[in-house]
Design a protein around this motif. Structure first.
Motif, PDB file in Angstrom:
ATOM      1  N   ARG A 275       5.140  43.367  -1.811  1.00 11.98           N
ATOM      2  CA  ARG A 275       3.690  43.145  -1.911  1.00 11.98           C
ATOM      3  C   ARG A 275       3.111  43.881  -3.110  1.00 11.98           C
ATOM      4  NH1 ARG A 275      -0.930  45.681   0.050  1.00 11.98           N
ATOM      5  NH2 ARG A 275       0.130  47.081   1.501  1.00 11.98           N
ATOM      6  N   TYR A 276       3.536  45.131  -3.309  1.00  4.45           N
ATOM      7  CA  TYR A 276       3.047  45.887  -4.459  1.00  4.45           C
ATOM      8  C   TYR A 276       3.441  45.209  -5.771  1.00  4.45           C
ATOM      9  CZ  TYR A 276       1.599  50.013  -1.738  1.00  4.45           C
ATOM     10  OH  TYR A 276       0.959  50.878  -0.889  1.00  4.45           O
ATOM     11  N   ALA A 277       4.668  44.682  -5.826  1.00  5.56           N
ATOM     12  CA  ALA A 277       5.116  44.001  -7.044  1.00  5.56           C
ATOM     13  C   ALA A 277       4.256  42.771  -7.338  1.00  5.56           C
ATOM     14  CB  ALA A 277       6.583  43.612  -6.911  1.00  5.56           C
ATOM     15  N   GLN A 278       3.914  42.035  -6.308  1.00  4.57           N
ATOM     16  CA  GLN A 278       3.060  40.858  -6.482  1.00  4.57           C
ATOM     17  C   GLN A 278       1.674  41.259  -6.972  1.00  4.57           C
ATOM     18  OE1 GLN A 278       3.194  39.043  -2.601  1.00  4.57           O
ATOM     19  NE2 GLN A 278       5.113  37.944  -2.995  1.00  4.57           N
ATOM     20  N   GLU A 279       1.147  42.332  -6.410  1.00  9.18           N
ATOM     21  CA  GLU A 279      -0.197  42.786  -6.784  1.00  9.18           C
ATOM     22  C   GLU A 279      -0.245  43.352  -8.195  1.00  9.18           C
ATOM     23  OE1 GLU A 279      -1.133  45.582  -3.752  1.00  9.18           O
ATOM     24  OE2 GLU A 279      -1.535  44.063  -2.211  1.00  9.18           O
TER      25      GLU A 279
ATOM     26  N   VAL B 144      14.659  57.408  -2.306  1.00 10.11           N
ATOM     27  CA  VAL B 144      14.876  56.041  -2.790  1.00 10.11           C
ATOM     28  C   VAL B 144      13.702  55.145  -2.401  1.00 10.11           C
ATOM     29  CG1 VAL B 144      16.294  53.980  -2.453  1.00 10.11           C
ATOM     30  CG2 VAL B 144      17.388  56.182  -2.862  1.00 10.11           C
ATOM     31  N   GLN B 145      13.339  55.171  -1.137  1.00 13.00           N
ATOM     32  CA  GLN B 145      12.297  54.265  -0.648  1.00 13.00           C
ATOM     33  C   GLN B 145      10.936  54.589  -1.236  1.00 13.00           C
ATOM     34  OE1 GLN B 145      14.270  52.728   3.516  1.00 13.00           O
ATOM     35  NE2 GLN B 145      12.737  54.341   3.685  1.00 13.00           N
ATOM     36  N   GLU B 146      10.629  55.867  -1.399  1.00 14.29           N
ATOM     37  CA  GLU B 146       9.334  56.224  -1.986  1.00 14.29           C
ATOM     38  C   GLU B 146       9.281  55.810  -3.453  1.00 14.29           C
ATOM     39  OE1 GLU B 146       5.724  57.282  -1.059  1.00 14.29           O
ATOM     40  OE2 GLU B 146       6.966  58.693   0.070  1.00 14.29           O
ATOM     41  N   ASP B 147      10.418  55.914  -4.147  1.00 20.64           N
ATOM     42  CA  ASP B 147      10.467  55.468  -5.540  1.00 20.64           C
ATOM     43  C   ASP B 147      10.191  53.969  -5.648  1.00 20.64           C
ATOM     44  OD1 ASP B 147      10.971  57.956  -6.661  1.00 20.64           O
ATOM     45  OD2 ASP B 147      12.653  57.229  -7.871  1.00 20.64           O
ATOM     46  N   LEU B 148      10.712  53.199  -4.703  1.00 19.89           N
ATOM     47  CA  LEU B 148      10.517  51.749  -4.755  1.00 19.89           C
ATOM     48  C   LEU B 148       9.043  51.386  -4.650  1.00 19.89           C
ATOM     49  CD1 LEU B 148      13.408  50.392  -2.484  1.00 19.89           C
ATOM     50  CD2 LEU B 148      13.433  50.924  -4.931  1.00 19.89           C
ATOM     51  N   VAL B 149       8.333  52.013  -3.707  1.00 25.11           N
ATOM     52  CA  VAL B 149       6.946  51.620  -3.504  1.00 25.11           C
ATOM     53  C   VAL B 149       6.049  52.101  -4.644  1.00 25.11           C
ATOM     54  CG1 VAL B 149       7.164  51.431  -1.001  1.00 25.11           C
ATOM     55  CG2 VAL B 149       6.438  53.592  -1.990  1.00 25.11           C
ATOM     56  N   ILE B 150       6.347  53.257  -5.228  1.00 25.84           N
ATOM     57  CA  ILE B 150       5.473  53.730  -6.306  1.00 25.84           C
ATOM     58  C   ILE B 150       5.787  52.999  -7.614  1.00 25.84           C
ATOM     59  CG2 ILE B 150       6.815  55.693  -7.242  1.00 25.84           C
ATOM     60  CD1 ILE B 150       4.160  57.300  -7.130  1.00 25.84           C
ATOM     61  N   ALA B 151       7.060  52.680  -7.850  1.00 20.91           N
ATOM     62  CA  ALA B 151       7.425  51.984  -9.092  1.00 20.91           C
ATOM     63  C   ALA B 151       6.877  50.562  -9.106  1.00 20.91           C
ATOM     64  CB  ALA B 151       8.940  51.981  -9.259  1.00 20.91           C
ATOM     65  N   THR B 152       6.977  49.850  -7.995  1.00 20.23           N
ATOM     66  CA  THR B 152       6.436  48.493  -7.938  1.00 20.23           C
ATOM     67  C   THR B 152       4.917  48.520  -8.014  1.00 20.23           C
ATOM     68  OG1 THR B 152       6.597  48.601  -5.512  1.00 20.23           O
ATOM     69  CG2 THR B 152       8.364  47.462  -6.686  1.00 20.23           C
ATOM     70  N   ARG B 153       4.317  49.537  -7.474  1.00 22.44           N
ATOM     71  CA  ARG B 153       2.855  49.650  -7.503  1.00 22.44           C
ATOM     72  C   ARG B 153       2.331  49.794  -8.924  1.00 22.44           C
ATOM     73  NH1 ARG B 153      -0.169  53.754  -3.313  1.00 22.44           N
ATOM     74  NH2 ARG B 153      -2.128  52.625  -3.142  1.00 22.44           N
ATOM     75  N   PHE B 154       3.167  50.393  -9.788  1.00 23.31           N
ATOM     76  CA  PHE B 154       2.771  50.595 -11.179  1.00 23.31           C
ATOM     77  C   PHE B 154       3.387  49.553 -12.105  1.00 23.31           C
ATOM     78  CE2 PHE B 154       1.187  54.425  -9.388  1.00 23.31           C
ATOM     79  CZ  PHE B 154       0.213  54.903 -10.256  1.00 23.31           C
ATOM     80  N   GLY B 155       3.792  48.417 -11.536  1.00 16.33           N
ATOM     81  CA  GLY B 155       4.154  47.263 -12.354  1.00 16.33           C
ATOM     82  C   GLY B 155       5.548  47.228 -12.911  1.00 16.33           C
TER      83      GLY B 155
END
Length: 341
Positions: free
Chosen positions: A225-229, A191-202
């Motif tokens: 932070r990834y979502a903002q970026e 779950v947590q790894e999905d969150l960071v990679i999905a937000t990283r890709f917009g």
């Protein structure tokens, strides 16, 4: 950065890789999947060995990694941690140290995979720390095959599957990750790894969970932070039905609370029973748009999701997702172990 630089690189979490490096994995995954279906040999790792150190059992992880190495022309060696003299406690008399074990493994093979989580550790985060210690001592790449915090191979698979189904530009696509009841009390890693990679890709990511099942604060902060970026969105809510509104993809998954090691497994399972109504049902699927079902498997049919949703060929991506573990992991292995196509 060049593709060549990935040789020897550890993969404990996708957060340790640049977005460009992750894009390379996705590109090579596509190439290898094409070769697989064209019936073309691709022995990029001929005569190389990947040691798979399993503290916890698995179905997809073991089968997909073994098949991957065979198709790449190498060998995957299964190693049950209980069969070793290894001790995770670094103190005299306990057993062989992590450092010595890692250094010896590096003399025999070209890569190491480690699966360590849940009941095999005494506290949240201990497993991931151990993997980084292995990587510190091993002179060959170390791949995280699942821990309580992270599951990078699964997240790359999930991202690859969504891009395969929806197109490579996932910006603005709503992805809802929902806690779902199950007595299995599983880790938070996928779950947590999905969150960071999905937000990283917009992607527009919404997490829904009942009180008591909050995620790792550091992971939540990183996802924000990834979502903002990336221009994506990230939100957390306790309103499940609202979270499902307009969702393109839904991931229903039961995960343990961060207090699991404090309260014990039996109490963890009992607490979850209060939220049996947290389930991805046909009625809730109608709130989504259309709410494609993704799941890392094994799925607790009838608890995490209605059986009819699991078996709906128009909505369920589970089997394609499971197959894609093979292709993305071949890419990870070929790139980190210095393969050449």
């Amino acid at each position: 950065m060049s593709w060549f630089d990935l040789a020897g690189k550890d993969l404990i979490s996708t957060k340790d890789w640049t977005k460009e490096e992750l894009e390379i994995v996705l590109k090579v995954s596509d190439q290898l999947k094409g070769m697989y279906y064209a019936g073309l040999p691709h022995p990029a790792l001929k005569d190389k060995t990947f040691l798979m150190l399993f503290f916890n059992t698995s179905t997809r992880t073991r089968l997909s990694f073994e098949s991957a190495m065979t198709q790449l022309g190498g060998h995957a060696q299964f190693v049950a941690a209980a069969d070793l003299r290894l001790s995770l406690e670094d103190k005299p008399g306990a057993g062989e140290t992590i450092g010595d074990t890692a250094k010896v493994m590096a003399r025999y093979a070209h890569g190491i995979g480690i699966r360590l989580l849940e009941d095999k550790v005494s506290r949240y985060g201990e497993d991931t720390e151990i993997m980084y210690r292995f990587a510190q001592h091993a002179e060959i790449p170390v791949v995280n095959m699942a821990s309580n915090i992270w599951h990078p191979c699964q997240a790359l698979t999930d991202l690859y599957t969504m891009r395969e189904k929806l197109g490579t530009d996932l910006r603005g696509v709503k992805y809802t990750v929902m806690w779902a009841y199950s007595p299995w009390a599983r880790s938070l890693g996928s779950v947590q790894e999905d969150l960071v990679i999905a937000t990283r890709f917009g992607m527009d990511v919404t997490v829904a969970h009942p009180k008591g099942y909050e995620l790792d604060p550091d992971v939540v902060a990183l996802s924000k932070r990834y979502a903002q970026e990336s221009g994506g969105k990230f939100e957390v809510t306790a309103d499940l039905d609202d979270a499902l509104k307009g969702a393109t993809v839904v991931f229903p998954r039961g995960w343990m609370s961060l207090r699991r090691y404090e309260i014990g497994k039996e109490a963890e399972i009992k607490n979850a029973e209060k939220f049996r109504d947290w389930k991805y049902t046909r009625g809730r699927q109608k709130l989504a748009k259309p709410g494609y079902l993704m799941h890392v498997m094994p799925i607790d049919r009838g608890n995490e999701a209605d059986v009819e949703l699991c078996d709906d060929p128009g909505l369920s991506w589970m089997y394609d997702q499971a197959e894609n573990r093979l292709h993305t992991q071949k890419a990870i292995l070929a790139l980190t172990m210095g393969g050449r196509l």
